[in-house]
Design a protein around this motif. Structure first.
Motif, short mmCIF file in Angstrom:
data_model
loop_
_atom_site.label_atom_id
_atom_site.label_comp_id
_atom_site.label_asym_id
_atom_site.label_seq_id
_atom_site.Cartn_x
_atom_site.Cartn_y
_atom_site.Cartn_z
N UNK A 42 0.81 -1.23 0.00
CA UNK A 42 0.00 0.00 0.00
C UNK A 42 0.84 1.27 0.00
N UNK A 43 2.16 1.13 -0.14
CA UNK A 43 3.04 2.28 -0.03
C UNK A 43 2.74 3.37 -1.05
N UNK A 44 2.59 3.02 -2.32
CA UNK A 44 2.34 4.04 -3.34
C UNK A 44 1.05 4.81 -3.05
N UNK A 45 0.00 4.10 -2.68
CA UNK A 45 -1.28 4.76 -2.37
C UNK A 45 -1.14 5.62 -1.12
N UNK A 46 -0.40 5.12 -0.12
CA UNK A 46 -0.18 5.89 1.11
C UNK A 46 0.58 7.18 0.81
N UNK A 47 1.65 7.10 0.03
CA UNK A 47 2.44 8.30 -0.30
C UNK A 47 1.61 9.29 -1.11
N UNK A 48 0.76 8.80 -2.00
CA UNK A 48 -0.13 9.70 -2.75
C UNK A 48 -1.11 10.39 -1.79
N UNK A 49 -1.61 9.63 -0.79
CA UNK A 49 -2.50 10.21 0.22
C UNK A 49 -1.78 11.30 1.01
N UNK B 278 -1.03 17.13 2.38
CA UNK B 278 0.15 17.79 2.94
C UNK B 278 -0.19 19.08 3.69
N UNK B 279 -1.24 19.77 3.30
CA UNK B 279 -1.58 21.02 3.99
C UNK B 279 -2.04 20.78 5.43
N UNK B 280 -2.47 19.57 5.75
CA UNK B 280 -2.91 19.24 7.10
C UNK B 280 -1.86 18.47 7.90
N UNK B 281 -0.88 17.91 7.22
CA UNK B 281 0.13 17.08 7.89
C UNK B 281 1.33 17.95 8.27
N UNK B 282 1.54 18.12 9.56
CA UNK B 282 2.69 18.87 10.04
C UNK B 282 3.96 18.02 9.95
N UNK B 283 3.83 16.77 10.35
CA UNK B 283 4.93 15.82 10.25
C UNK B 283 4.33 14.42 10.27
N UNK B 284 4.96 13.51 9.54
CA UNK B 284 4.51 12.12 9.51
C UNK B 284 5.70 11.25 9.13
N UNK B 285 5.69 10.04 9.64
CA UNK B 285 6.75 9.12 9.26
C UNK B 285 6.64 7.83 10.04
N UNK B 286 7.47 6.86 9.64
CA UNK B 286 7.43 5.56 10.29
C UNK B 286 8.08 5.59 11.67
N UNK B 287 7.54 4.79 12.57
CA UNK B 287 8.17 4.54 13.86
C UNK B 287 9.01 3.29 13.70
N UNK C 132 -8.85 8.04 6.25
CA UNK C 132 -8.80 7.93 4.79
C UNK C 132 -7.43 7.48 4.29
N UNK C 133 -6.46 7.34 5.19
CA UNK C 133 -5.12 6.88 4.82
C UNK C 133 -5.19 5.41 4.39
N UNK C 134 -4.61 5.05 3.26
CA UNK C 134 -4.61 3.65 2.84
C UNK C 134 -4.01 2.69 3.88
#
Length: 105
Positions: free
Chosen positions: A21-28, A33-42, A69-71
């Motif tokens: 699901x990585x490609x769909x997740x990255x597209x999401x 991006x206007x709502x995401x301040x920071x995101x990433x894997x733990x 709504x994130x894949x």
């Protein structure tokens, strides 16, 4: 308001599901991006064990709706999602210190 999501994977084999699901997740991520301040894997010892998001929204409900709504969410990767309101008061990401004003006594 800022909302922090700490999302822990169900088990290590979720890495395969993440990759599917990585490609769909990255597209999401790019779409929101206007709502995401920071995101990433733990990670733990270089293995991905979950995801961290800090999302800016009007309220927790709106932030949750966005996360849902994130894949990765719809792929049912996470065993748990802890949700916290977050205040960005200090650090290089907020330009130093941003202390809340306090009324004088």
């Amino acid at each position: 308001m800022l909302v922090q999501f700490n999302c822990l994977d169900k088990h290590p084999s979720m890495q395969d599901v993440r990759m599917q699901h990585l490609a769909a997740h990255l597209a999401w991520v790019e779409e929101h991006m206007t709502h995401i301040c920071v995101a990433g894997p733990l990670k733990d010892n270089a293995k991905i064990i979950g995801s961290l998001y800090i999302i800016e929204a009007e309220d927790v409900k709106q932030a949750e709706s966005l996360l849902h709504s994130d894949p990765y969410y719809t792929a049912n990767i996470w065993a748990s999602i802890d949700i916290f309101e977050f205040n960005a008061y200090a650090g290089s990401w907020v330009g130093g210190k941003n202390w809340p004003t306090q009324a004088s006594n």
